[in-house]
Design a protein around this motif. Structure first.
Motif, PDB file in Angstrom:
ATOM      1  N   VAL A 107      -0.014   3.030   6.188  1.00 47.28           N
ATOM      2  CA  VAL A 107       1.264   2.747   6.849  1.00 47.28           C
ATOM      3  C   VAL A 107       1.112   1.596   7.833  1.00 47.28           C
ATOM      4  O   VAL A 107       1.971   0.707   7.918  1.00 47.28           O
ATOM      5  CB  VAL A 107       1.784   4.008   7.565  1.00 47.28           C
ATOM      6  CG1 VAL A 107       2.983   3.674   8.444  1.00 47.28           C
ATOM      7  CG2 VAL A 107       2.157   5.076   6.552  1.00 47.28           C
ATOM      8  N   LEU A 108      -0.010   1.589   8.575  1.00 47.27           N
ATOM      9  CA  LEU A 108      -0.252   0.512   9.537  1.00 47.27           C
ATOM     10  C   LEU A 108      -0.354  -0.839   8.833  1.00 47.27           C
ATOM     11  O   LEU A 108       0.209  -1.838   9.291  1.00 47.27           O
ATOM     12  CB  LEU A 108      -1.533   0.797  10.317  1.00 47.27           C
ATOM     13  CG  LEU A 108      -1.941  -0.244  11.362  1.00 47.27           C
ATOM     14  CD1 LEU A 108      -0.872  -0.365  12.439  1.00 47.27           C
ATOM     15  CD2 LEU A 108      -3.279   0.124  11.996  1.00 47.27           C
ATOM     16  N   LEU A 109      -1.058  -0.867   7.705  1.00 43.27           N
ATOM     17  CA  LEU A 109      -1.176  -2.115   6.950  1.00 43.27           C
ATOM     18  C   LEU A 109       0.178  -2.560   6.421  1.00 43.27           C
ATOM     19  O   LEU A 109       0.506  -3.758   6.439  1.00 43.27           O
ATOM     20  CB  LEU A 109      -2.162  -1.930   5.795  1.00 43.27           C
ATOM     21  CG  LEU A 109      -3.633  -1.764   6.187  1.00 43.27           C
ATOM     22  CD1 LEU A 109      -4.479  -1.448   4.952  1.00 43.27           C
ATOM     23  CD2 LEU A 109      -4.165  -3.021   6.868  1.00 43.27           C
ATOM     24  N   LEU A 110       0.978  -1.598   5.964  1.00 46.90           N
ATOM     25  CA  LEU A 110       2.313  -1.931   5.456  1.00 46.90           C
ATOM     26  C   LEU A 110       3.179  -2.509   6.559  1.00 46.90           C
ATOM     27  O   LEU A 110       3.878  -3.512   6.367  1.00 46.90           O
ATOM     28  CB  LEU A 110       2.971  -0.686   4.863  1.00 46.90           C
ATOM     29  CG  LEU A 110       4.399  -0.872   4.322  1.00 46.90           C
ATOM     30  CD1 LEU A 110       4.409  -1.888   3.189  1.00 46.90           C
ATOM     31  CD2 LEU A 110       4.972   0.464   3.851  1.00 46.90           C
ATOM     32  N   VAL A 111       3.133  -1.878   7.746  1.00 45.47           N
ATOM     33  CA  VAL A 111       3.905  -2.380   8.884  1.00 45.47           C
ATOM     34  C   VAL A 111       3.441  -3.786   9.262  1.00 45.47           C
ATOM     35  O   VAL A 111       4.252  -4.660   9.579  1.00 45.47           O
ATOM     36  CB  VAL A 111       3.773  -1.417  10.084  1.00 45.47           C
ATOM     37  CG1 VAL A 111       4.352  -2.056  11.351  1.00 45.47           C
ATOM     38  CG2 VAL A 111       4.466  -0.104   9.785  1.00 45.47           C
ATOM     39  N   ALA A 112       2.114  -4.011   9.221  1.00 43.06           N
ATOM     40  CA  ALA A 112       1.585  -5.330   9.556  1.00 43.06           C
ATOM     41  C   ALA A 112       2.083  -6.390   8.577  1.00 43.06           C
ATOM     42  O   ALA A 112       2.467  -7.491   8.966  1.00 43.06           O
ATOM     43  CB  ALA A 112       0.060  -5.295   9.579  1.00 43.06           C
ATOM     44  N   VAL A 113       2.082  -6.065   7.282  1.00 47.53           N
ATOM     45  CA  VAL A 113       2.540  -7.012   6.260  1.00 47.53           C
ATOM     46  C   VAL A 113       4.031  -7.295   6.413  1.00 47.53           C
ATOM     47  O   VAL A 113       4.468  -8.455   6.397  1.00 47.53           O
ATOM     48  CB  VAL A 113       2.229  -6.467   4.848  1.00 47.53           C
ATOM     49  CG1 VAL A 113       2.907  -7.335   3.786  1.00 47.53           C
ATOM     50  CG2 VAL A 113       0.725  -6.428   4.610  1.00 47.53           C
ATOM     51  N   LEU A 114       4.820  -6.222   6.583  1.00 47.83           N
ATOM     52  CA  LEU A 114       6.267  -6.412   6.749  1.00 47.83           C
ATOM     53  C   LEU A 114       6.566  -7.188   8.033  1.00 47.83           C
ATOM     54  O   LEU A 114       7.472  -8.021   8.058  1.00 47.83           O
ATOM     55  CB  LEU A 114       6.969  -5.054   6.781  1.00 47.83           C
ATOM     56  CG  LEU A 114       6.938  -4.241   5.482  1.00 47.83           C
ATOM     57  CD1 LEU A 114       7.633  -2.903   5.674  1.00 47.83           C
ATOM     58  CD2 LEU A 114       7.590  -5.011   4.334  1.00 47.83           C
ATOM     59  N   GLY A 115       5.799  -6.902   9.083  1.00 48.52           N
ATOM     60  CA  GLY A 115       5.995  -7.634  10.325  1.00 48.52           C
ATOM     61  C   GLY A 115       5.688  -9.109  10.170  1.00 48.52           C
ATOM     62  O   GLY A 115       6.380  -9.967  10.738  1.00 48.52           O
ATOM     63  N   TYR A 116       4.649  -9.413   9.382  1.00 46.58           N
ATOM     64  CA  TYR A 116       4.270 -10.814   9.180  1.00 46.58           C
ATOM     65  C   TYR A 116       5.318 -11.553   8.352  1.00 46.58           C
ATOM     66  O   TYR A 116       5.709 -12.673   8.686  1.00 46.58           O
ATOM     67  CB  TYR A 116       2.913 -10.875   8.487  1.00 46.58           C
ATOM     68  CG  TYR A 116       2.451 -12.285   8.196  1.00 46.58           C
ATOM     69  CD1 TYR A 116       1.894 -13.075   9.195  1.00 46.58           C
ATOM     70  CD2 TYR A 116       2.581 -12.836   6.925  1.00 46.58           C
ATOM     71  CE1 TYR A 116       1.480 -14.362   8.943  1.00 46.58           C
ATOM     72  CE2 TYR A 116       2.168 -14.131   6.658  1.00 46.58           C
ATOM     73  CZ  TYR A 116       1.616 -14.884   7.664  1.00 46.58           C
ATOM     74  OH  TYR A 116       1.214 -16.169   7.398  1.00 46.58           O
ATOM     75  N   TRP A 117       5.783 -10.924   7.286  1.00 47.76           N
ATOM     76  CA  TRP A 117       6.692 -11.620   6.378  1.00 47.76           C
ATOM     77  C   TRP A 117       8.137 -11.637   6.857  1.00 47.76           C
ATOM     78  O   TRP A 117       8.874 -12.584   6.586  1.00 47.76           O
ATOM     79  CB  TRP A 117       6.640 -10.983   4.984  1.00 47.76           C
ATOM     80  CG  TRP A 117       5.379 -11.304   4.248  1.00 47.76           C
ATOM     81  CD1 TRP A 117       4.361 -10.454   3.942  1.00 47.76           C
ATOM     82  CD2 TRP A 117       4.985 -12.584   3.736  1.00 47.76           C
ATOM     83  NE1 TRP A 117       3.361 -11.119   3.275  1.00 47.76           N
ATOM     84  CE2 TRP A 117       3.712 -12.423   3.126  1.00 47.76           C
ATOM     85  CE3 TRP A 117       5.579 -13.847   3.725  1.00 47.76           C
ATOM     86  CZ2 TRP A 117       3.036 -13.476   2.532  1.00 47.76           C
ATOM     87  CZ3 TRP A 117       4.896 -14.896   3.125  1.00 47.76           C
ATOM     88  CH2 TRP A 117       3.643 -14.704   2.533  1.00 47.76           C
ATOM     89  N   TRP A 118       8.576 -10.578   7.569  1.00 46.74           N
ATOM     90  CA  TRP A 118       9.982 -10.496   7.980  1.00 46.74           C
ATOM     91  C   TRP A 118      10.147 -10.414   9.494  1.00 46.74           C
ATOM     92  O   TRP A 118      11.035 -11.051  10.046  1.00 46.74           O
ATOM     93  CB  TRP A 118      10.656  -9.273   7.323  1.00 46.74           C
ATOM     94  CG  TRP A 118      10.922  -9.487   5.879  1.00 46.74           C
ATOM     95  CD1 TRP A 118      11.897 -10.272   5.317  1.00 46.74           C
ATOM     96  CD2 TRP A 118      10.188  -8.934   4.771  1.00 46.74           C
ATOM     97  NE1 TRP A 118      11.820 -10.234   3.947  1.00 46.74           N
ATOM     98  CE2 TRP A 118      10.780  -9.415   3.578  1.00 46.74           C
ATOM     99  CE3 TRP A 118       9.098  -8.074   4.679  1.00 46.74           C
ATOM    100  CZ2 TRP A 118      10.301  -9.066   2.326  1.00 46.74           C
ATOM    101  CZ3 TRP A 118       8.628  -7.725   3.416  1.00 46.74           C
ATOM    102  CH2 TRP A 118       9.230  -8.222   2.267  1.00 46.74           C
ATOM    103  N   GLY A 119       9.323  -9.624  10.146  1.00 48.64           N
ATOM    104  CA  GLY A 119       9.486  -9.431  11.580  1.00 48.64           C
ATOM    105  C   GLY A 119       9.271 -10.699  12.389  1.00 48.64           C
ATOM    106  O   GLY A 119      10.096 -11.058  13.243  1.00 48.64           O
TER     107      GLY A 119
END
Length: 353
Positions: A107-119
């Motif tokens: 989940v942490l990795l997913l949040v990091a990826v989503l944060g990088y691409w969209w956040g």
């Protein structure tokens, strides 16, 4: 026998000395009671902080006055807590499970990826209007100065040619009414064309202060296609008007700040911001936005957007196989995608800007 009649033998430390008192610990009417040969103490349960269970650590319970009780046997302590209905929180149980730990890591990795691409892009878009125009000017001037010292050289083009192109582009921008300062929420910086000789080949790039640098090699490549050159300048003008340089720098800076929280100091990034600006790659989203501005700019100047295909064809023919060369050192969308976009705009595709 009730739970309150089930005492547990523990060591009690009063917080004033290192002496341990062997006492019985029980719970009665919401109070934690400690009873020993020469000691009796009661503490409200909501004033007791129970230590988390670990594989090897000794179990403890801490009091607000500095005292604590310590287990003699961890297994007995854990069993006693269960009988007193003082079970562990879900977080503690999850920490002891490799399955929960693996899930939390994913989940942490997913949040990091989503944060990088969209956040990060969303945050950069929101923060950019808050930055005063003086920052764009300072950043652009320092970046061009740094690039002149390292990569760029005085242009070999005739001064009359340079002056003619500055006048031509100035006249072309006056014909363009596709995007006003009211649309972007900030005033436009004055566009300044700078001609340079460089080893980076046929190239053009925009800086936040409104400077657009054109290499002699690009002028040579398109010396017979002024319409294509104007399209390229319209693309770079789009980067300036939409403050893409600053947005990209803010996004990179946010990533640096987030990384610094996890890994260390970010003062080095701040000191090297102008140099970073010179290497910064725009995202494909920003490149598409700049292409939209270029298309509108060309239409207002009676230039068919499809002529931009000439630029990509000549670039492809002039570069070694497998080598990517794009305007402003940027991560552009694939050439075929961009050509199709300009062709669709030429044909009046309603999906095109």
């Amino acid at each position: 026998m009730s739970a309150s009649d089930n005492p547990l033998l523990v060591d009690y430390f009063d917080g004033l000395s290192t002496r341990a008192h062997r006492v019985s610990m029980r719970i009665h009417e919401g109070m934690l009671q400690l009873t020993g040969p020469d000691l009796f103490r009661q503490v409200a349960l909501n004033k007791v902080q129970w230590s988390e269970r670990t594989r090897h650590g000794t179990r403890c319970a801490h009091f607000v006055d500095g005292g604590l009780v310590q287990s003699l046997d961890n297994n007995h302590w854990d069993d006693w807590l269960k009988t007193q209905q003082l079970g562990e929180p879900l977080v503690v149980r999850a920490q002891q499970s490799w399955r929960w730990t693996a899930l939390a890591t994913c989940v942490l990795l997913l949040v990091a990826v989503l944060g990088y691409w969209w956040g990060l892009p969303m945050a950069a878009r929101a923060l950019t209007p808050l930055v005063p125009a003086s920052v764009d000017r300072e950043l652009g001037q320092r970046t061009l100065q740094a690039m002149d010292e390292k990569w760029l050289h005085p242009s070999q083009l005739d001064e009359a040619v340079q002056a003619r192109w500055r006048q031509k582009f100035d006249e072309a921008t006056r014909q363009d009414h596709s995007l006003s300062p009211q649309d972007t929420g900030h005033p436009y910086p004055a566009i300044q064309l700078h001609f340079r000789h460089a080893s980076i080949g046929p190239n053009a790039f925009a800086l936040p202060d409104g400077s657009i640098v054109i290499t002699d090699e690009l002028m040579t490549l398109l010396q017979d296609r002024e319409d294509v050159l104007l399209g390229i300048l319209g693309h770079e003008m789009g980067h300036v008007r939409l403050r893409h340089g600053l947005r990209s720098l803010i996004q990179t800076g946010l990533l640096g700040v987030v990384s610094s929280v996890a890994f260390g100091d970010f003062s080095t990034w701040l000191a090297g911001a102008p140099a970073l600006m010179g290497h910064l790659a725009y995202s494909r989203e920003l490149e598409r936005e700049a292409d939209d501005i270029a298309i509108a700019f060309m239409r207002h100047n009676q230039i068919k957007p499809s002529v931009m295909a000439v630029f990509f064809q000549r670039l492809k023919a002039g570069r070694p196989s497998g080598e990517e060369l794009g305007i402003a050192f940027s991560s552009h969308p694939a050439d075929d995608e961009r050509i199709a976009r300009f062709m669709a705009a030429d044909l009046g595709d309603p999906a095109a800007p």
